[in-house]
Design an enzyme around this catalytic site. Structure first.
Site, PDB file in Angstrom:
ATOM      1  N   HIS A 193      65.635 -35.397 -56.065  1.00 28.43           N
ATOM      2  CA  HIS A 193      65.577 -36.486 -56.952  1.00 28.43           C
ATOM      3  C   HIS A 193      66.737 -37.090 -58.023  1.00 28.43           C
ATOM      4  CE1 HIS A 193      62.661 -37.767 -60.417  1.00 28.43           C
ATOM      5  NE2 HIS A 193      62.744 -37.090 -61.279  1.00 28.43           N
ATOM      6  N   GLY A 248      50.651 -42.258 -60.426  1.00 31.13           N
ATOM      7  CA  GLY A 248      50.158 -42.221 -61.735  1.00 31.13           C
ATOM      8  C   GLY A 248      51.641 -43.989 -61.863  1.00 31.13           C
ATOM      9  N   LYS A 266      60.531 -52.888 -68.384  1.00 28.55           N
ATOM     10  CA  LYS A 266      59.727 -52.711 -69.614  1.00 28.55           C
ATOM     11  C   LYS A 266      60.005 -53.871 -70.797  1.00 28.55           C
ATOM     12  CE  LYS A 266      57.705 -47.762 -69.073  1.00 28.55           C
ATOM     13  NZ  LYS A 266      58.345 -46.845 -69.350  1.00 28.55           N
ATOM     14  N   ARG A 288      62.620 -32.380 -59.923  1.00 25.19           N
ATOM     15  CA  ARG A 288      62.638 -32.444 -60.683  1.00 25.19           C
ATOM     16  C   ARG A 288      62.810 -32.044 -62.259  1.00 25.19           C
ATOM     17  NH1 ARG A 288      57.214 -35.609 -59.984  1.00 25.19           N
ATOM     18  NH2 ARG A 288      57.269 -33.886 -58.347  1.00 25.19           N
ATOM     19  N   GLN A 289      62.481 -30.701 -62.710  1.00 29.85           N
ATOM     20  CA  GLN A 289      63.646 -30.059 -62.890  1.00 29.85           C
ATOM     21  C   GLN A 289      64.332 -29.264 -63.569  1.00 29.85           C
ATOM     22  OE1 GLN A 289      60.831 -28.846 -65.705  1.00 29.85           O
ATOM     23  NE2 GLN A 289      62.358 -27.700 -66.795  1.00 29.85           N
ATOM     24  N   ASP A 296      61.052 -49.355 -61.588  1.00 31.02           N
ATOM     25  CA  ASP A 296      61.672 -49.223 -62.397  1.00 31.02           C
ATOM     26  C   ASP A 296      63.350 -49.755 -62.810  1.00 31.02           C
ATOM     27  OD1 ASP A 296      62.852 -46.631 -61.669  1.00 31.02           O
ATOM     28  OD2 ASP A 296      60.638 -45.966 -62.458  1.00 31.02           O
TER      29      ASP A 296
HETATM   30  C1  R5P Z   1      60.550 -41.156 -61.459  1.00 31.18           C
HETATM   31  O1  R5P Z   1      61.541 -40.872 -61.566  1.00 31.18           O
HETATM   32  C2  R5P Z   1      60.728 -41.064 -59.678  1.00 31.18           C
HETATM   33  O2  R5P Z   1      61.722 -42.294 -58.647  1.00 31.18           O
HETATM   34  C3  R5P Z   1      59.269 -42.042 -59.717  1.00 31.18           C
HETATM   35  O3  R5P Z   1      58.783 -42.407 -59.813  1.00 31.18           O
HETATM   36  C4  R5P Z   1      57.826 -40.725 -59.608  1.00 31.18           C
HETATM   37  O4  R5P Z   1      58.439 -39.357 -59.032  1.00 31.18           O
HETATM   38  C5  R5P Z   1      56.798 -40.328 -59.222  1.00 31.18           C
HETATM   39  O5  R5P Z   1      55.602 -39.664 -60.089  1.00 31.18           O
HETATM   40  P1  R5P Z   1      54.148 -40.462 -59.827  1.00 31.18           P
HETATM   41  O6  R5P Z   1      53.409 -40.885 -58.562  1.00 31.18           O
HETATM   42  O7  R5P Z   1      53.298 -38.913 -60.007  1.00 31.18           O
HETATM   43  O8  R5P Z   1      54.368 -41.670 -60.936  1.00 31.18           O
END
Ligand code: R5P
Length: 274
Positions: free
Chosen positions: A118, A209, A176, A85-86, A153
């Site tokens: 990712h 989240g 959104k 993710r980084q 999303d």
């Molecule tokens: C975002 O880019 C990913 O697809 C996931 O939605 C995200 O990494 C989920 O992270 P969390 O469970 O902390 O909201």
């Protein structure tokens, strides 16, 4: 050739070994009282498949120790590529973690295979990386179920489309929508979820989240039942409890990270990739 199983992926490693009819190497793992790790491999083979997700810093150290202990050719099979993710310098002066991980693995491995890394940006840090898509497996698992698949999303919409096409169900993503200067609403782009069974599909659930926010919205819009599916069940911060207390009915994940929710195995698609 033999298969070297890291402590992060014992069951997936065994499943892959069975599919490939490969011998599992005898490895001793130990942790000293001060936390330092120790590895010893008993193998006469000159070619190895190392299977291990990078879920913690210890997993990274262990992988490096294995790289040192093993002789000959190595295929690194990293079902969950942590630190991805980084994937860029978000703030000046930050380390690009996945660049460090890529360099470390490429230094020793001849072939690198992972599952749903990712981002494309993360993938760009590898010279060659086979990135296997587990979404078709999620689609197969849910085939025949009366559900609508929803991406939390737009960025993940293509992944969900892949799973939904195989499951033969409708799909959509949450968008959104700006209502006014102070209010942003999240709504499904095209479909009505009222009285529907909804499956939120994402590549990973970490803190939970993202799916919790999505589930709350879907229930507000009248969804009958909301469950979630992901490839990588990172599930930090007691995420599973957070999900269940939001009314999420079930969690389904693959075994890239071995959890009680790992109802789908990626062993077959990884064995094919090898
Ligand atoms: C975002 O880019 C990913 O697809 C996931 O939605 C995200 O990494 C989920 O992270 P969390 O469970 O902390 O909201």
């Amino acid at each position: 050739m033999d298969l070297v199983i890291c402590p992060s992926s014992p069951l997936l490693g065994k499943r892959i070994a069975e599919l490939l009819e490969a011998k599992i190497a005898a490895v001793q793992y130990r942790k000293f009282p001060d936390g330092e790790l120790y590895v010893r491999v008993e193998s006469e083979e000159d070619s190895h498949i190392v299977v291990g997700s990078l879920c913690s810093s210890d997993d990274i150290v262990l992988l490096n120790l294995l790289f040192d202990a093993l002789k000959g050719r190595i295929t690194a099979l990293i079902p969950y590529m942590g630190y991805a993710r980084q994937d860029r310098e978000f703030l000046k002066g930050e380390a690009v973690s996945i660049r460090v991980i890529a360099k470390m693995i490429e230094e020793r491995a001849d072939k690198i295979i992972t599952v749903n890394i990712h981002s494309n940006k993360a993938k760009e840090n590898f010279k060659t990386l086979i990135d296997v898509d587990a979404m078709p497996k999620i689609g197969e698992h849910f085939r025949g179920r009366d559900i609508i698949m929803i991406s939390p999303d737009k960025g993940s919409a293509d992944r969900v489309k892949t799973a939904a096409n195989i499951a033969n169900c409708e799909w959509d993503w949450l968008e959104k929508m700006r209502i006014d200067a102070h209010t942003v609403e999240i709504v499904p782009k095209n479909l009505d979820v009222k009285d529907k069974n909804v499956l939120i599909v994402d590549d990973m659930i970490s803190t939970g989240g993202t799916v919790v926010e999505a589930a709350k919205k879907l229930y507000e819009l009248g969804a009958k039942r909301v469950e979630v599916a992901c490839v990588h069940a990172v599930l930090t911060d007691f995420a599973a409890i957070k999900l269940f207390s939001t009314g999420i009915a079930d969690i389904t994940a693959t075994d890239t990270i071995e959890r009680i929710f790992s109802k789908i195995s990626v062993a077959g698609i990884l064995a094919e990739a090898i």
